[in-house]
Design an enzyme around this catalytic site. Structure first.
Site, PDB file in Angstrom:
ATOM      1  N   LYS A 246      -6.553  -7.932  -5.593  1.00  0.00           N
ATOM      2  CA  LYS A 246      -6.778  -7.411  -4.251  1.00  0.00           C
ATOM      3  C   LYS A 246      -8.000  -8.101  -3.649  1.00  0.00           C
ATOM      4  CE  LYS A 246      -6.965  -3.068  -1.660  1.00  0.00           C
ATOM      5  NZ  LYS A 246      -6.899  -1.602  -1.724  1.00  0.00           N
ATOM      6  N   GLU A 334       0.392  14.320  -4.719  1.00  0.00           N
ATOM      7  CA  GLU A 334      -0.012  15.513  -3.973  1.00  0.00           C
ATOM      8  C   GLU A 334       0.648  16.784  -4.503  1.00  0.00           C
ATOM      9  OE1 GLU A 334      -0.510  11.891  -1.446  1.00  0.00           O
ATOM     10  OE2 GLU A 334       1.188  12.731  -2.559  1.00  0.00           O
ATOM     11  N   ARG A 362       3.292  16.343   2.014  1.00  0.00           N
ATOM     12  CA  ARG A 362       4.086  15.898   0.867  1.00  0.00           C
ATOM     13  C   ARG A 362       4.157  16.958  -0.228  1.00  0.00           C
ATOM     14  NH1 ARG A 362       4.165  10.006   0.703  1.00  0.00           N
ATOM     15  NH2 ARG A 362       3.983   9.995  -1.560  1.00  0.00           N
TER      16      ARG A 362
END
Length: 592
Positions: A246, A334, A362
């Site tokens: 990244k 979640e 969610r």
């Protein structure tokens, strides 16, 4: 002088005219282009830099948009957007009227699925692949998902189903060991072991009936192209494990991947983040939460904190640094976070479950089934409530008041400022008989001296902020500051009263009776959807009690609000200071 390749690449068909040995040069130009734009316009940086080679290889090998490419979350899709007809207006990314910061089906045929939340790509790509089978179409379907997203339950649901189909699906794991924060969990350790060649267990993806390849270097363009070409002819579900870095190509972004996920403005040449003006500012609401939970937890040993993959964004990182044994990052999960909190609450722990408002959507069933039905006193801290700005429709926290208000047993509070946030957190940990949702906005508060001694708030009680004669404005949460500023601009401000109701559930019925019997008209203002929200609750109160005075509801209409600055979004729905002031002034003048 070497010709600049990117100048001549507007769509993938142009890319496919290049020789393979020209692609490394194009990769460098694409990285530089992303860096130059994001340095001044801001946005998500590190994720897109990390997949430049993968992006080029995918569009070079596959016949997009006929072959369908789905990016999970979409933070990493900037290169994809630049190569698919949006290079010339990429500078408008995330700005009002400009292109979206995420793949968007309305924006381009190359954006085959709209995204913004994690872990949806495998299910979506599988759905497309099955549809192609049923229609007899010869298409490729590729889902690119990160190592943080693939640990989510929904991703496993998609993998589990795909493994028993013959669908033409390729799942590419972009493995860089980080999402927004470093990835966590047993799967992360498994992938780390695979990369090091130390994993002794059976391959988890092969066990799910995928044809597994990897791990391979995601920055080696010839290798990527060779492997993707091979996989085009492999039938059934395939899995390619790709290792990337990244922030690749920008030294600082590689070294500090959390900060450079979305770094703000920086020097495109040096990579250094530009220093902000050294002015003392009120704190961010998230930091008030983060520092306050540490303060409370040091005196109450039953307090624990939970966040699903957002320790930096929620500022639970402060507790993770100081009291790590009682602060839990559960990854992008979640549903698990909410039920984990419920399990802890059954054992007497005081659980602060910090989830962005948009992400609590969610875990809606878990809020109802695992928390509210059992009346467990979980404390939900909903960060980024309301309109949130440049991330747009997928990230707005505007539905929470409406979707939570209908749940029995649940208390809903929207503190007006930093001190009220501290006080409701303090009140909640003293011991409530019900679960509570505390919502607060993205960004900074208004109070410099916010570390005040704690005071217990009375549940379900609002307050009068300003007296008035004929018009009562009722607000909930931090939008009260727009209301107060708007009233201050009115010439006939003495006509206008202002109330902060603080709680959407339970509503302060005693205060509402006084208001309805005192004023000639009422306006409600909320930074959330009008349908089913705070104003709707006031209307219901009025109807049930036989009141007939006019009530005007202000908030987010029945629309998804596009990306722009928060102030521009407030303007678009009429809850900014100027629009509110004009409405209040006109109403007050008519009542005079």
């Amino acid at each position: 002088m070497q010709k600049r390749l990117l100048d001549h690449i507007n769509f993938p068909k142009d890319l496919r005219q290049l020789n393979p040995d020209e692609l490394p040069q194009l990769a460098k130009e694409l990285r530089d282009f992303i860096i130059d734009i994001v340095a001044t316009k801001e946005g998500h940086l590190g994720a897109s830099l990390g997949v430049v080679e993968l992006t080029l290889a995918l569009h070079y090998v596959f016949n997009t948009p006929k072959d369908q490419l789905i990016w999970d979350v979409g933070h990493q899709a900037y290169g994809h957007k630049i190569l698919t007809g949006r290079k010339d207006n990429f500078h408008t990314n995330r700005q009002k009227g400009g292109i979206s910061g995420f793949p968007n089906r309305e924006e381009s045929e190359y954006d085959t699925f709209g995204v913004g939340h994690s872990s949806t790509s495998i299910s979506a790509a599988l759905g497309m692949a099955i549809a192609s089978q049923l229609k007899g179409e010869d298409k490729q379907h590729i889902a690119v998902i990160g190592d943080a997203s693939i640990a989510s339950g929904m991703a496993f649901e998609g993998l589990n189903h795909a493994g028993v189909t013959s669908a033409n699906l390729l799942v590419i794991l972009n493995d860089n060991a980080i999402g927004i924060d470093p990835s966590v969990g047993a799967l992360k350790q498994y992938l780390t072991n695979v990369k090091k060649g130390k994993e002794k267990q059976d391959n988890i993806f092969e066990a799910l009936s995928f044809d597994y390849t990897g791990p391979i270097d995601g920055h080696d363009l010839p290798l990527l192209i060779l492997e993707l070409e091979r996989l085009k002819s492999v039938k059934g579900p395939k899995f390619l494990h790709v290792i990337t870095t990244k922030g690749k190509g920008l030294k600082q972004a590689e070294a500090d991947q959390v900060k450079y996920h979305a770094p703000g403005k920086f020097d495109a040449f040096t990579g250094d983040i530009l220093p902000k003006k050294k002015e003392v500012q009120p704190p961010k609401f998230q930091d008030v939460f983060g520092h306050t939970i540490v303060e409370l937890a040091k005196t109450n040993t039953n307090i624990v904190g939970i966040t699903p993959a957002m320790p930096t964004g929620s500022s639970l990182k402060f507790m993770m640094e100081q009291i790590p044994e009682r602060a839990f990052d559960v990854g992008i999960a979640e549903q698990h976070a909410v039920t984990l909190a419920a399990g802890m609450a059954t054992q007497g722990l005081i659980v602060f479950c910090n989830i962005y408002s948009t992400f609590l959507q969610r875990a809606y069933d878990q809020v109802i089934h695992d928390v509210a039905i059992q009346n467990l006193p979980v404390i939900f801290c909903l960060d980024r409530a309301g309109l949130v700005g440049e991330d747009g429709a997928t990230h707005h926290g505007v539905f929470d008041l409406a979707y939570l208000r209908c749940i029995p047993n649940l208390i809903i509070c929207a503190p007006r400022n930093e001190i009220e946030l501290r006080d409701i957190m303090y009140t909640a940990q003293l011991g409530l008989k019900h679960p509570i949702a505390i919502r607060y906005p993205r960004g900074r508060g208004t109070i410099m001296d916010w570390r005040q001694p704690f005071s217990e708030l009375k549940i379900g009680k609002g307050i009068q902020l300003k007296k008035g004669k004929k018009l009562a404005v009722l607000s909930i949460g931090a939008i009260a500051y727009n209301v107060a500023d708007a009233i201050a601009k009115c010439e006939c401000k003495d006509t206008i009263a202002h109330y902060d109701m603080r709680f959407v559930k339970p509503l302060d019925h005693m205060l509402l009776h006084i208001i309805f019997k005192t004023y000639e008209e009422i306006v409600t203002v909320e930074d959330g959807v009008i349908s089913g929200g705070f104003g709707s609750a006031v209307l219901e109160f009025s109807a049930l009690n036989g009141y007939s005075i006019p009530i005007k509801l202000l908030g987010v209409p029945d629309l998804f609000i596009d990306h722009a600055s928060v102030n521009q979004q407030h303007q678009s729905v009429g809850i900014d200071v100027v629009n509110l002031s004009m409405l209040f002034a006109a109403t007050a003048l008519r009542l005079e």
